[in-house]
Design a protein around this motif. Structure first.
Motif, mmCIF file in Angstrom:
data_model
loop_
_atom_site.group_PDB
_atom_site.id
_atom_site.type_symbol
_atom_site.label_atom_id
_atom_site.label_comp_id
_atom_site.label_asym_id
_atom_site.label_seq_id
_atom_site.Cartn_x
_atom_site.Cartn_y
_atom_site.Cartn_z
ATOM 1 N N THR A 188 1.082 2.847 18.692
ATOM 2 C CA THR A 188 0.600 1.797 17.796
ATOM 3 C C THR A 188 0.357 0.532 18.608
ATOM 4 O O THR A 188 1.230 0.092 19.357
ATOM 5 C CB THR A 188 1.626 1.512 16.694
ATOM 6 O OG1 THR A 188 1.820 2.703 15.945
ATOM 7 C CG2 THR A 188 1.138 0.420 15.764
ATOM 8 N N LEU B 84 -1.385 5.261 5.772
ATOM 9 C CA LEU B 84 -1.831 4.696 7.047
ATOM 10 C C LEU B 84 -1.650 3.190 6.962
ATOM 11 O O LEU B 84 -2.186 2.542 6.054
ATOM 12 C CB LEU B 84 -3.299 5.053 7.292
ATOM 13 C CG LEU B 84 -3.542 6.561 7.470
ATOM 14 C CD1 LEU B 84 -5.014 6.884 7.286
ATOM 15 C CD2 LEU B 84 -3.054 7.028 8.838
ATOM 16 N N ASP B 86 -2.343 -0.477 8.250
ATOM 17 C CA ASP B 86 -3.424 -1.093 9.010
ATOM 18 C C ASP B 86 -3.141 -2.523 9.452
ATOM 19 O O ASP B 86 -3.935 -3.069 10.223
ATOM 20 C CB ASP B 86 -4.720 -1.053 8.178
ATOM 21 C CG ASP B 86 -5.225 0.371 7.975
ATOM 22 O OD1 ASP B 86 -5.031 1.205 8.885
ATOM 23 O OD2 ASP B 86 -5.789 0.663 6.904
ATOM 24 N N HIS B 100 -2.158 -4.565 4.851
ATOM 25 C CA HIS B 100 -3.339 -3.715 4.746
ATOM 26 C C HIS B 100 -2.897 -2.266 4.943
ATOM 27 O O HIS B 100 -2.151 -1.962 5.879
ATOM 28 C CB HIS B 100 -4.357 -4.075 5.832
ATOM 29 C CG HIS B 100 -5.228 -5.247 5.491
ATOM 30 N ND1 HIS B 100 -6.139 -5.770 6.365
ATOM 31 C CD2 HIS B 100 -5.323 -5.981 4.348
ATOM 32 C CE1 HIS B 100 -6.781 -6.780 5.793
ATOM 33 N NE2 HIS B 100 -6.286 -6.942 4.567
ATOM 34 N N TYR B 101 -3.327 -1.399 4.062
ATOM 35 C CA TYR B 101 -2.933 0.014 4.191
ATOM 36 C C TYR B 101 -3.920 0.877 3.423
ATOM 37 O O TYR B 101 -4.715 0.385 2.608
ATOM 38 C CB TYR B 101 -1.520 0.235 3.637
ATOM 39 C CG TYR B 101 -1.410 -0.070 2.162
ATOM 40 C CD1 TYR B 101 -1.089 -1.355 1.721
ATOM 41 C CD2 TYR B 101 -1.684 0.902 1.197
ATOM 42 C CE1 TYR B 101 -1.035 -1.646 0.368
ATOM 43 C CE2 TYR B 101 -1.624 0.602 -0.159
ATOM 44 C CZ TYR B 101 -1.299 -0.676 -0.564
ATOM 45 O OH TYR B 101 -1.256 -0.973 -1.901
ATOM 46 N N ARG B 102 -3.850 2.169 3.704
ATOM 47 C CA ARG B 102 -4.569 3.180 2.919
ATOM 48 C C ARG B 102 -3.558 4.249 2.557
ATOM 49 O O ARG B 102 -2.847 4.745 3.435
ATOM 50 C CB ARG B 102 -5.687 3.801 3.758
ATOM 51 C CG ARG B 102 -6.869 2.866 4.053
ATOM 52 C CD ARG B 102 -7.706 3.395 5.214
ATOM 53 N NE ARG B 102 -7.021 3.199 6.485
ATOM 54 C CZ ARG B 102 -7.237 3.915 7.588
ATOM 55 N NH1 ARG B 102 -8.116 4.911 7.572
ATOM 56 N NH2 ARG B 102 -6.572 3.667 8.700
ATOM 57 N N CYS B 165 -7.373 -3.893 1.858
ATOM 58 C CA CYS B 165 -8.067 -4.324 3.082
ATOM 59 C C CYS B 165 -8.776 -5.654 2.885
ATOM 60 O O CYS B 165 -9.730 -5.956 3.589
ATOM 61 C CB CYS B 165 -9.076 -3.264 3.508
ATOM 62 S SG CYS B 165 -10.342 -2.927 2.266
ATOM 63 N N PRO B 185 -3.734 -6.907 12.869
ATOM 64 C CA PRO B 185 -4.073 -5.488 12.683
ATOM 65 C C PRO B 185 -3.168 -4.534 13.477
ATOM 66 O O PRO B 185 -2.688 -4.882 14.562
ATOM 67 C CB PRO B 185 -5.514 -5.406 13.196
ATOM 68 C CG PRO B 185 -5.710 -6.587 14.061
ATOM 69 C CD PRO B 185 -4.711 -7.634 13.681
ATOM 70 N N TYR B 186 -2.937 -3.374 12.911
ATOM 71 C CA TYR B 186 -2.265 -2.262 13.591
ATOM 72 C C TYR B 186 -3.317 -1.188 13.842
ATOM 73 O O TYR B 186 -4.130 -0.910 12.955
ATOM 74 C CB TYR B 186 -1.174 -1.654 12.695
ATOM 75 C CG TYR B 186 0.162 -2.335 12.768
ATOM 76 C CD1 TYR B 186 0.275 -3.717 12.683
ATOM 77 C CD2 TYR B 186 1.337 -1.586 12.903
ATOM 78 C CE1 TYR B 186 1.514 -4.330 12.721
ATOM 79 C CE2 TYR B 186 2.580 -2.191 12.946
ATOM 80 C CZ TYR B 186 2.663 -3.567 12.854
ATOM 81 O OH TYR B 186 3.899 -4.174 12.889
ATOM 82 N N ARG B 187 -3.277 -0.590 15.006
ATOM 83 C CA ARG B 187 -4.243 0.432 15.364
ATOM 84 C C ARG B 187 -3.512 1.555 16.076
ATOM 85 O O ARG B 187 -2.590 1.302 16.852
ATOM 86 C CB ARG B 187 -5.251 -0.195 16.349
ATOM 87 C CG ARG B 187 -6.665 0.236 16.213
ATOM 88 C CD ARG B 187 -7.599 -0.833 16.832
ATOM 89 N NE ARG B 187 -7.080 -1.411 18.054
ATOM 90 C CZ ARG B 187 -7.263 -0.867 19.279
ATOM 91 N NH1 ARG B 187 -7.927 0.250 19.438
ATOM 92 N NH2 ARG B 187 -6.774 -1.465 20.347
ATOM 93 N N ARG B 214 -10.343 5.963 18.590
ATOM 94 C CA ARG B 214 -8.886 5.927 18.781
ATOM 95 C C ARG B 214 -8.468 6.611 20.077
ATOM 96 O O ARG B 214 -7.339 6.513 20.520
ATOM 97 C CB ARG B 214 -8.176 6.599 17.589
ATOM 98 C CG ARG B 214 -8.425 5.893 16.284
ATOM 99 C CD ARG B 214 -7.547 6.461 15.173
ATOM 100 N NE ARG B 214 -7.904 7.813 14.836
ATOM 101 C CZ ARG B 214 -7.043 8.740 14.380
ATOM 102 N NH1 ARG B 214 -5.773 8.445 14.248
ATOM 103 N NH2 ARG B 214 -7.446 9.946 14.075
#
Lengths: 218, 218
Positions: A188, B84, B86, B100-102, B165, B185-187, B214
């Protein structure tokens, strides 16, 4: 040492069980997302929630009028699971493919934090955890905002931890096969910060202290 | 369009509800980790499991003798949640901080995949999903390995999706405050591949097709 109860006893993959409470704390502190179960008439429901640790309690928050929060505050047994996914183990056989991960399962019963000042403190603790120093700058919560927020806590006394990080474990008879084997790591990355629209010319804050080598600057 | 049932109706944050089945599929395909609930005598338990989609079913697998798998195969209502994360929304007030998430919540009942060939196919589908082309190279599962593996599937018919988002949403009265606001942000970064010990001089495979931006090369 984390003690084993009937609920926390690990049935499969016992070699992955970890009993060091520091590892438990580290998984919770890094995840900050708990999957929390409630039981309804039509079966279990799992909701992802922000959850953070202050000493030996885990806290969650939500709107006072939230059905989920009301449900969690009823005093029934709850389960919170934290999972960090670290990568795929690509073995030489299909069968031995697996995953690297760290997970913590916490059992207990939520109780409401009633005291306004205590609510304010643990909510600010959360902000400090994700953005150290930020509560010195933002507008802190008003009485009305605090009254609209429900904070629940669960003691961190009954938990199990599993860590899988041992890499490829192929059958001896597969080791000479001409197939690449190894780990596909997941990592992450946090940042860089993205300013809001209409932000005047303010310097970008530095929250890197909270993220170590996960932090990326713009 | 995803239809709404009593279980999938979103109670809070209705503006975050999404009814596009492609978004549901995308969340499942990117997560690959489901949090799955079982109900026990002492309350709900949530276990993280690898879970992957083939067309309109989600599959999980485990050892034939696993208590969890036996429990899931009993035909009781289950819930699978995919999340997830974000990033953090850093608002000008403590109160408006958010994430932020999904996320996708799937309801249904698991059934066993009994047919050996079908089991083999869906397990290989999983490997192809994480490492495209890999089943051409690894040793495929033997009859004994397949017999030791339980595969369960759940139809992807009853689900709800939430996506957050929308960035910072401050009170108008806070907009002029001299405090930085924005998103942290997280990635997830995948790779570079880490070869197993004792791997002879084999070329590193390229699985980047599955990960888009990614993917990180060594």
């Amino acid at each position: 040492m984390l003690s084993t109860t009937k609920r926390t006893e690990i049935n499969k993959g016992q070699h992955k069980a970890v009993f060091d409470p520091d590892q438990l704390d580290a998984i919770i502190d890094e995840s900050l997302i708990a999957h929390i179960a409630i039981t309804t008439e039509s079966g279990p429901v799992i909701i992802p929630m922000l959850a953070w640790r202050v000493d030996r309690h885990i806290y969650v928050h939500g709107a006072n009028n939230s059905r989920l929060m009301r449900n969690l505050s009823k005093g029934e047994p709850s389960c919170l699971t934290f999972t960090l996914f670290d990568g795929w183990v690509l073995a030489r056989s299909a069968f031995h493919h697996s995953a690297h991960y760290r997970s913590a399962v916490v059992f207990g019963t939520f109780e409401r934090v009633e005291d306004k000042q205590e609510k304010d403190q643990v909510l600010n603790h959360f902000i400090e955890h994700i953005a150290p120093g930020r509560t010195d700058h933002v507008r802190l919560s008003s009485d009305k905002e605090l009254a609209a927020t429900m904070v629940l806590r669960i003691p961190l006394t009954e938990a199990s931890v599993k860590i899988s990080c041992s890499g490829v474990n192929d059958d001896k008879s597969d080791l000479e096969r001409p197939v690449w084997a190894g780990v596909l790591p997941y990592r992450t990355v946090v940042g860089p910060l993205e300013p809001a629209d209409g932000l005047s010319d303010l310097p970008e804050p530095d929250y890197s202290a909270a993220y170590g080598d996960r932090w990326h600057r713009s």
